[in-house]
Design an enzyme around this catalytic site. Structure first.
Site: not given
Length: 358
Positions: A216-217, A224, A233, A259
């Site tokens: 997971d980011i 964002n 993106d 994500e």
């Protein structure tokens, strides 16, 4: 083409409703989001409206992951179906044309057989050279007609073969697109779920290990919000590239939603899976992000990864839950790290991770 005034007004009304929903929820006016809300405004897809309304009732918002899921379930699948129907109709039309050609060739063959039978009768009664020449000329002419028709059929069949091969490639392209995440070009969740189920069955049958990574980011939502969805993106593509560069042929990597990424590693024990996970983590961390529009340096992105290995009693869901529990622990203990189910930090994260999976 001139659109009737009432149709013009009606479609503009739908567009305004769609943009109003995007504004109200603070979403980006991306083509995907506009398409979702335009369909919502028309009401032509009741299942889509129901899914959106239920999600809004439960969460009072729609995350990127929710929008991904709604788009994949209610818009992308119908579009794929339409394209398959179009290709299928072209295949049927091509087959019909070939059958018509074969019928025509069969008619020519029958006519030629009748000519031969007629010539045979006449040859039996031939008494002079002129009559013989006339019969032979008719036979030669019939043979030339048959040769011409056969060549025509041969050429048409060759052309049809090429056309059908092209249509088969088109179908394969459509199938691939239906199983691929368009943004990252990794597999999508639909493909991954099927691949993981098969991988688990094969691993149990062969008594081989299988490991699962869930990544997971870190701080993706705030990233964002700060830089916008287009830059978000770009982050997703960057992470996907790092994943691709660190998996091998039989491994299956997918964007699991929003994500989150998953990688199934067949024939891979826990310690080897941890090495792969750390390679991916380091690869992401070493890439510096730059805003394309301005050249502004935005810093580095990090990811957290959880690692679990298959147990004899595991179902796909149980394996995913354990990997997600490890991912939650990695987030909880500072992010930008890999935690596996054998690590002491993984204990105590079960209830929170289970809630996230649910």
């Amino acid at each position: 083409m001139v659109v009737p005034q009432d149709e013009h007004e009606r479609t503009l009304g739908f567009a305004e409703i769609a943009l109003g929903q995007i504004r109200a929820l603070g979403q980006s006016a991306s083509p995907r989001n506009f398409e979702i809300w335009y369909h919502y405004a028309t009401g032509y897809k009741p299942a889509l409206n129901k899914a959106i309304n239920q999600t809004l009732e439960e969460k009072n918002s729609l995350s990127e992951s929710d929008l991904d899921q709604i788009y994949e379930s209610h818009i992308a699948t119908s579009r794929i179906g339409e394209r398959i129907d179009t290709v299928g109709a072209r295949v049927l039309d091509e087959i019909k044309q070939v059958l018509d050609m074969i019928d025509a060739a069969a008619g020519s063959a029958t006519s030629y057989s009748e000519s031969l039978a007629d010539a045979t009768e006449k040859l039996e009664g031939v008494k002079d050279g002129e009559m013989l020449r006339a019969v032979l000329e008719r036979l030669v002419e019939g043979a030339k007609d048959m040769e011409f028709n056969n060549k025509k059929l041969e050429a048409r069949l060759a052309l049809s073969r090429q056309e059908i091969e092209q249509l088969q490639q088109n179908l394969e392209t459509v199938r691939t697109e239906s199983l691929t995440d368009p943004l990252t070009t990794l597999s999508n969740r639909k493909f991954f779920d099927a691949a993981l189920a098969k991988g688990i069955a094969d691993a149990k049958e062969k008594n081989e290990p299988l490991s699962l990574l869930m990544a997971d980011i870190d701080h993706f939502k705030s990233f964002n919000d700060k830089y916008g969805h287009l830059t978000g993106d770009q982050v997703l593509r960057l992470v996907a590239l790092s994943v691709k560069q660190n998996v091998k042929g039989q491994d299956v990597a997918a964007r699991y939603g929003g994500e989150e990424f998953v990688i199934a590693l067949p024939s891979t024990a826990l310690q080897s899976a941890i090495v792969v996970a750390d390679h991916i983590r380091r690869a992401v961390m070493t890439k510096e992000l730059m805003k394309r529009s301005s050249g502004e340096r935005l810093g580095r992105v990090t990811i957290s990864i959880g690692v679990a290995v298959l147990r004899p009693s595991d179902t796909p869901q149980l394996l995913i839950e354990r990997a997600d529990k490890c991912l939650y622990a990695a987030k909880h203990h500072g992010r930008n790290r890999v935690i596996c189910e054998a690590d002491p930090e993984a204990d105590g994260a079960g209830s929170e991770a289970a809630a996230r999976v649910a």
